[in-house]
Design an enzyme around this catalytic site. Structure first.
Site, PDB file in Angstrom:
ATOM      1  N   LYS A 119      22.594  62.777  34.993  1.00 46.14           N
ATOM      2  CA  LYS A 119      22.875  62.219  36.314  1.00 46.14           C
ATOM      3  C   LYS A 119      24.184  62.753  36.866  1.00 46.14           C
ATOM      4  O   LYS A 119      24.293  63.011  38.066  1.00 46.14           O
ATOM      5  CB  LYS A 119      22.916  60.687  36.258  1.00 46.14           C
ATOM      6  CG  LYS A 119      21.557  60.047  36.052  1.00 46.14           C
ATOM      7  CD  LYS A 119      21.614  58.566  36.371  1.00 46.14           C
ATOM      8  CE  LYS A 119      20.266  57.893  36.208  1.00 46.14           C
ATOM      9  NZ  LYS A 119      20.325  56.448  36.410  1.00 46.14           N
ATOM     10  N   LYS A 200       2.565  62.742  38.409  1.00 47.60           N
ATOM     11  CA  LYS A 200       2.532  61.283  38.247  1.00 47.60           C
ATOM     12  C   LYS A 200       2.742  60.568  39.577  1.00 47.60           C
ATOM     13  O   LYS A 200       3.544  61.018  40.398  1.00 47.60           O
ATOM     14  CB  LYS A 200       3.674  60.943  37.285  1.00 47.60           C
ATOM     15  CG  LYS A 200       3.647  59.580  36.697  1.00 47.60           C
ATOM     16  CD  LYS A 200       4.618  59.512  35.537  1.00 47.60           C
ATOM     17  CE  LYS A 200       5.662  58.440  35.811  1.00 47.60           C
ATOM     18  NZ  LYS A 200       6.483  58.111  34.655  1.00 47.60           N
ATOM     19  N   LYS A 203       7.410  56.347  42.641  1.00 48.07           N
ATOM     20  CA  LYS A 203       8.094  55.660  43.741  1.00 48.07           C
ATOM     21  C   LYS A 203       8.788  56.636  44.665  1.00 48.07           C
ATOM     22  O   LYS A 203       8.919  56.409  45.857  1.00 48.07           O
ATOM     23  CB  LYS A 203       9.199  54.771  43.157  1.00 48.07           C
ATOM     24  CG  LYS A 203       8.763  53.450  42.650  1.00 48.07           C
ATOM     25  CD  LYS A 203      10.025  52.718  42.172  1.00 48.07           C
ATOM     26  CE  LYS A 203       9.692  51.696  41.108  1.00 48.07           C
ATOM     27  NZ  LYS A 203      10.746  51.551  40.104  1.00 48.07           N
TER      28      LYS A 203
END
Ligand code: AMP
Ligand code: TRP
Length: 334
Positions: A119, A200, A203
């Protein structure tokens, strides 16, 4: 108020980040498993809103997402009588415990966390909280003396760090924490994107047509399923490599109806894709409408406020006890 059934002796705790409306993939792949687990374990489930703010958030959206996610989980079958559902930031002892743990966690060990490396490499202006995130997670877990921590494989390293922190703390100051085991949740059936069935359903997908969200309006759900990518063979047959679109729709049917793959194949022998898609749309809509109806009853109800208040009180008392014990062991005033 919830009394955990006397024959349930093992406990679990897990946190969920409030990052937007959940998808049909989350529901089938994760929430349905949690619903099954609630009969076997004392379960603490919380909305990890303090973890969410380790990256920038819009305050208004975040605030809505937190409450909405609690209501959604309950609407999806997480039973508030069997689980203690709470909001992390309503229990200030998590952050208090986290600080005491920070002062017992070697910097070097924290620097090895791969999620942080990932990240932080994507955004050079990351905050300090992104680095100490795993210690807050350790505080979440260790406050409750739970047996297992169900997480996806990406969080395994954080639970291992939690164990190390707890083992070292116990050794240094005497028995304080139960050492929890990680419980890797198998990914349930993986639901794929309706437009691009090779990836996949997620969201964060850029194309909303490929993703069904639990709060989408019913007409748009039907449109998305009727428009799902298929193939030119015109046979309803399960073959994820050659027919990823149709196989994905079959998987959705299997997960929602309990029928087997071959039941579905037999049902649609000699029928066209239009008929099959109408069937898939009907069952998805039936399931999602029921969830939406429950959600609408819960979202603005005073019962939800009451539940969250009660659970904040229960979990505060538990975590406060642990915090006081830690202060005493570490020589702080209490
Ligand atoms: P995420 O939305 O990626 O934070 O994932 C939350 C949980 O939902 C994890 O347990 C995932 O494995 C599960 N999940 C997310 N997307 C899917 C999907 N398309 N199919 C099945 N499970 C999923
Ligand atoms: N970090 C976890 C995630 O992103 C969420 C989380 C926070 C959690 N605290 C936890 C999970 C404690 C299990 C236990 O998915």
């Amino acid at each position: 108020m919830k009394e955990f059934s006397a024959n349930i002796t093992k406990s679990i705790l897990t946190g969920i980040q409030p990052s937007g409306v959940i998808t049909l993939g989350n529901y089938i792949g994760a929430i349905k498993q949690m619903v099954r687990m609630q009969d076997e374990f004392k379960s603490y489930i919380f909305i990890a809103d303090m973890h969410a703010i380790t990256v920038p958030q819009d305050p208004t959206t975040l605030h809505e997402n937190i409450r909405s996610l609690v209501a959604l989980y309950i609407a999806c079958g997480i039973d508030p009588d069997k689980n203690i559902i709470f909001i992390q930031s309503e229990n200030e002892y998590h952050a208090n415990i986290s600080w005491l743990l920070e002062c017992n966690t070697p910097f070097g060990e924290l620097s090895r966390m791969t999620q942080f490396k990932d990240k932080s490499s994507k955004n050079a202006n990351f905050y300090a909280g992104l680095f100490t995130y795993p210690i807050l997670m350790a505080a979440d877990i260790l406050a409750y003396d739970v047996h297992y921590v169900p997480v996806g494989i990406d969080q395994k390293q954080h639970v291992e760090l939690t164990r190390n922190i707890a083992i070292k703390f116990n050794k240094k100051y005497g028995d304080t924490f139960k050492i929890p085991d990680v419980y890797i949740t198998k990914e349930g059936t993986k639901i794929m994107d309706l437009v691009n069935p090779l990836k996949k359903m997620s969201k964060s997908s850029e194309n909303p047509k490929g993703v069904i969200r639990i709060l989408d309006d019913i007409n748009s759900i039907r449109k998305k399923i009727m428009g799902a990518t298929t193939d030119s063979e015109c046979i309803v047959r399960f073959d994820p490599e050659a027919k990823p679109g149709i196989s994905n729709l079959i998987n959705i049917c299997v997960a929602l109806t309990g029928k087997s793959i071959s039941d579905i194949e037999t049902m649609f022998e000699g029928k066209n894709y239009g008929e099959f898609k109408r069937f898939v749309a009907d069952i998805v809509i039936e399931e999602i409408s029921a969830i939406q109806a429950r959600y609408q009853k819960i979202i603005n109800s005073q019962e939800l406020d009451k539940l969250l208040d009660e659970n904040a009180t229960i979990t505060r008392a538990i975590a406060k006890k642990k915090f006081m014990l830690m202060k005493e062991k570490m020589g702080l005033y209490k």
